[in-house]
Design an enzyme around this catalytic site. Structure first.
Site, short mmCIF file in Angstrom:
data_model
loop_
_atom_site.label_atom_id
_atom_site.label_comp_id
_atom_site.label_asym_id
_atom_site.label_seq_id
_atom_site.Cartn_x
_atom_site.Cartn_y
_atom_site.Cartn_z
N LYS A 16 0.81 -1.22 0.00
CA LYS A 16 0.00 0.00 0.00
C LYS A 16 0.85 1.27 0.00
O LYS A 16 0.45 2.28 -0.58
CB LYS A 16 -1.02 0.02 1.15
CG LYS A 16 -0.43 0.03 2.52
CD LYS A 16 -1.53 -0.02 3.57
CE LYS A 16 -0.96 0.11 4.98
NZ LYS A 16 0.10 -0.87 5.28
N ARG A 91 -4.97 3.24 12.30
CA ARG A 91 -4.50 1.87 12.46
C ARG A 91 -5.39 1.09 13.41
O ARG A 91 -5.20 -0.10 13.60
CB ARG A 91 -3.09 1.98 13.02
CG ARG A 91 -2.11 0.90 12.77
CD ARG A 91 -1.72 0.68 11.35
NE ARG A 91 -0.45 0.02 11.26
CZ ARG A 91 0.63 0.53 10.69
NH1 ARG A 91 0.57 1.71 10.13
NH2 ARG A 91 1.74 -0.15 10.67
P1 AMP Z 1 4.41 1.11 8.83
O1 AMP Z 1 5.57 1.71 8.11
O2 AMP Z 1 3.11 1.78 8.47
O3 AMP Z 1 4.33 -0.38 8.71
O4 AMP Z 1 4.62 1.44 10.39
C1 AMP Z 1 5.75 0.96 11.10
C2 AMP Z 1 5.46 1.02 12.59
O5 AMP Z 1 5.20 2.37 12.99
C3 AMP Z 1 4.24 0.24 13.05
O6 AMP Z 1 4.52 -1.14 13.27
C4 AMP Z 1 3.91 0.96 14.36
O7 AMP Z 1 4.81 0.60 15.39
C5 AMP Z 1 4.20 2.40 13.98
N1 AMP Z 1 2.99 3.06 13.41
C6 AMP Z 1 2.82 3.51 12.15
N2 AMP Z 1 1.62 4.06 11.99
C7 AMP Z 1 0.99 3.96 13.19
C8 AMP Z 1 -0.29 4.34 13.68
N3 AMP Z 1 -1.21 4.95 12.90
N4 AMP Z 1 -0.57 4.08 14.99
C9 AMP Z 1 0.32 3.49 15.78
N5 AMP Z 1 1.53 3.08 15.40
C10 AMP Z 1 1.88 3.32 14.10
#
Ligand code: AMP
Length: 191
Positions: A16, A91
């Site tokens: 995504k 999330r």
């Molecule tokens: P992503 O790059 O979107 O997979 O995010 C990496 C990590 O950042 C996730 O595993 C969470 O620890 C943190 N994270 C990203 N977006 C959120 C969110 N909206 N709420 C809480 N933690 C987030």
């Protein structure tokens, strides 16, 4: 076309972020990835980065208190006046409700929630490929397992949340980047 307030949903590794980046470039919309924002804070060793680190490294969600205000501030900036793409936020349903509330105060709502899905083994393989290329600290097998569990328990319920609001659009993310992007673009153009 309406002001596009787009939410990208899907498990880690589904692609995504890649689709969001392509759409952002073509439609000239800010691409707001909470994961990227947190990774930037981690790298710069800010106070927020220090707080977020333990959660990210464990594959857990960073607490809503740290996440929601960050996003609300970001979408209040002038570059978001014509619309924006949220990638990785909300999330969980609480974040979804907080976003709705902030938007309602401006007389706005999410235009579309774009949900990408693929078989579990496909996303695990894609994350393994990304781990080799990008070396993300949270792409280790143990953390990936935890992130998928968190996705199922907390993020999955956002699908019915947006379906009930009539703004959910679903995409099969098993094809090539360009195939999926073609479908995404057509859908966004029809909004
Ligand atoms: P992503 O790059 O979107 O997979 O995010 C990496 C990590 O950042 C996730 O595993 C969470 O620890 C943190 N994270 C990203 N977006 C959120 C969110 N909206 N709420 C809480 N933690 C987030």
């Amino acid at each position: 076309m309406p002001k596009l307030i787009l939410v990208f949903l899907g498990p880690p590794g589904v692609g995504k972020g890649t689709q969001a980046a392509k759409l952002a470039a073509e439609f000239k919309l800010p691409h707001i990835s909470t994961g990227d924002i947190f990774r930037d804070h981690l790298k710069r060793e800010t106070e927020l980065g220090r707080k977020a680190k333990e959660f990210m490294n464990a594959g857990k969600l960073v607490p809503d208190e740290l996440t929601v205000s960050l996003v609300i501030d970001r979408i209040s900036r002038t570059d978001c006046e014509k619309g924006y793409i949220l990638d990785g936020f909300p999330r969980n349903v609480k974040q979804g409700e907080a976003l709705d509330k902030a938007l309602a105060q401006r007389g706005e709502q999410v235009t579309a929630a774009l949900n990408f899905d693929a078989p579990r083994q496909t996303v695990i393989d894609r994350i393994a490929g990304r781990a080799l290329k990008e070396g993300r600290v949270d792409d280790t097998p143990e953390t990936v397992k935890k992130r998928l569990e968190v996705y199922d328990a907390e993020t999955g319920p956002l699908t019915p949340f947006y379906r009930e609001k009539g703004v959910l659009h679903e995409f099969d993310a098993t094809g090539t980047i360009d195939q999926i992007y073609g479908q995404l673009k057509d859908r966004v153009l029809s909004l």
